[in-house]
Motif scaffolding. Structure first.
Motif, PDB file in Angstrom:
ATOM      1  N   SER A   2      30.202  98.717 -60.640  1.00  0.00           N
ATOM      2  CA  SER A   2      31.602  98.838 -60.259  1.00  0.00           C
ATOM      3  C   SER A   2      32.460  98.166 -61.310  1.00  0.00           C
ATOM      4  O   SER A   2      32.006  97.333 -62.080  1.00  0.00           O
ATOM      5  CB  SER A   2      31.839  98.177 -58.893  1.00  0.00           C
ATOM      6  OG  SER A   2      31.757  96.779 -58.995  1.00  0.00           O
ATOM      7  N   ASP A   4      34.676  96.063 -60.695  1.00  0.00           N
ATOM      8  CA  ASP A   4      34.760  94.649 -60.342  1.00  0.00           C
ATOM      9  C   ASP A   4      33.598  93.872 -60.962  1.00  0.00           C
ATOM     10  O   ASP A   4      33.784  92.770 -61.491  1.00  0.00           O
ATOM     11  CB  ASP A   4      34.741  94.475 -58.819  1.00  0.00           C
ATOM     12  CG  ASP A   4      36.039  94.944 -58.175  1.00  0.00           C
ATOM     13  OD1 ASP A   4      37.038  95.090 -58.901  1.00  0.00           O
ATOM     14  OD2 ASP A   4      36.046  95.176 -56.962  1.00  0.00           O
ATOM     15  N   ASP A   5      32.393  94.439 -60.883  1.00  0.00           N
ATOM     16  CA  ASP A   5      31.242  93.773 -61.491  1.00  0.00           C
ATOM     17  C   ASP A   5      31.436  93.628 -62.988  1.00  0.00           C
ATOM     18  O   ASP A   5      31.137  92.580 -63.572  1.00  0.00           O
ATOM     19  CB  ASP A   5      29.972  94.579 -61.219  1.00  0.00           C
ATOM     20  CG  ASP A   5      29.448  94.370 -59.810  1.00  0.00           C
ATOM     21  OD1 ASP A   5      30.075  93.626 -59.042  1.00  0.00           O
ATOM     22  OD2 ASP A   5      28.409  94.959 -59.484  1.00  0.00           O
ATOM     23  N   THR A   8      33.903  90.905 -63.735  1.00  0.00           N
ATOM     24  CA  THR A   8      33.347  89.584 -63.461  1.00  0.00           C
ATOM     25  C   THR A   8      32.429  89.133 -64.589  1.00  0.00           C
ATOM     26  O   THR A   8      32.530  88.004 -65.092  1.00  0.00           O
ATOM     27  CB  THR A   8      32.571  89.602 -62.134  1.00  0.00           C
ATOM     28  OG1 THR A   8      33.471  89.932 -61.071  1.00  0.00           O
ATOM     29  CG2 THR A   8      31.936  88.248 -61.851  1.00  0.00           C
ATOM     30  N   TRP A  89      26.019  90.053 -59.380  1.00  0.00           N
ATOM     31  CA  TRP A  89      26.726  91.125 -60.094  1.00  0.00           C
ATOM     32  C   TRP A  89      25.768  91.782 -61.075  1.00  0.00           C
ATOM     33  O   TRP A  89      24.962  91.105 -61.724  1.00  0.00           O
ATOM     34  CB  TRP A  89      27.930  90.548 -60.846  1.00  0.00           C
ATOM     35  CG  TRP A  89      28.964  90.027 -59.930  1.00  0.00           C
ATOM     36  CD1 TRP A  89      30.086  90.665 -59.480  1.00  0.00           C
ATOM     37  CD2 TRP A  89      29.001  88.726 -59.309  1.00  0.00           C
ATOM     38  NE1 TRP A  89      30.788  89.854 -58.628  1.00  0.00           N
ATOM     39  CE2 TRP A  89      30.150  88.657 -58.503  1.00  0.00           C
ATOM     40  CE3 TRP A  89      28.150  87.624 -59.368  1.00  0.00           C
ATOM     41  CZ2 TRP A  89      30.478  87.544 -57.759  1.00  0.00           C
ATOM     42  CZ3 TRP A  89      28.472  86.505 -58.620  1.00  0.00           C
ATOM     43  CH2 TRP A  89      29.632  86.465 -57.830  1.00  0.00           C
TER      44      TRP A  89
END
Length: 212
Positions: A2, A4-5, A8, A89
């Motif tokens: 994703s 988001d991963d 991060t 993650w």
């Protein structure tokens, strides 16, 4: 994978921030700003900046606690402390989803009663991960176990199979033990042992230090 991963993980690109994260993650206790700064060799304000950025992206968690035994008037305010966040993650390019297949395979082993065969397969796999003469700690670090020494044992701060272990604890922990025993066989460490010794937040396996 994703976005988001990816965002991060990208937060660790800065070498100082990565060093700060690695230090906090490797400790078995909450870390204050002064400790982190001294460990990586930077000013406290810079360490605080990176620590808070790591909290912002979800890699660390923060809280407040007193770092001395003093209490009452004059003891000062609790200090801000940091610890590794419990999430995980992954970044794969192109996207891969090994986790879903691993869940399905674990469920199939449970349904078919294939625990013993799974343990034998894990032991063979472990033997193939280590070569005679290698250092056990280095082998474990390569596999993500994060080993550390305590009271005559080699303990493992991280479980690489955490998600599966939560869903299928008996199967995954027994396979993990077999995998670690296989590593010892691959190393030729006849006097060393791996056994189940679970501890909250850590891997369920611990090694004796004899000959390690």
């Amino acid at each position: 994978m994703s976005s988001d991963d990816l965002g991060t993980v990208a937060a660790l690109q800065d070498p100082v921030r990565r060093a700060v994260y690695d230090y906090v993650a490797s400790q078995g206790h909450e870390v204050g700003r002064n400790e982190a700064a001294e460990a990586v060799g930077v000013q406290r304000t810079l360490a605080a900046f990176h620590l808070d950025k790591l909290v912002e992206v979800g890699l660390l968690e923060s809280g407040f606690k007193r770092l001395t035994d003093r209490s009452g008037p004059g003891s000062g305010r609790p200090a801000k402390v940091y610890r590794r966040a419990p999430g995980e993650w992954q970044v794969n390019v192109p996207a891969r989803d090994y986790r879903t297949m691993a869940r399905a395979l674990a469920e199939a082993v449970d349904l078919l009663g294939g625990d013993e065969q799974a343990e034998r397969a894990a032991r063979r796999a472990g033997a193939g991960l280590a070569a005679p003469g290698e250092d056990l700690g280095e082998v474990l670090r390569r596999r993500g176990y994060e080993p550390y020494e305590e009271d005559g044992r080699l303990r493992l701060r991280n479980c690489p199979f955490h998600l599966l272990a939560e869903e299928h604890p008996l199967l995954v922990c027994s396979m993990n033990l077999a995998l670690c025993q296989g590593m010892l066989e691959g190393l030729g460490e006849e006097g060393a042992t791996a056994r189940l010794d679970p501890r909250p937040g850590e891997c369920c396996v611990a090694f004796s230090k004899e000959h390690l």
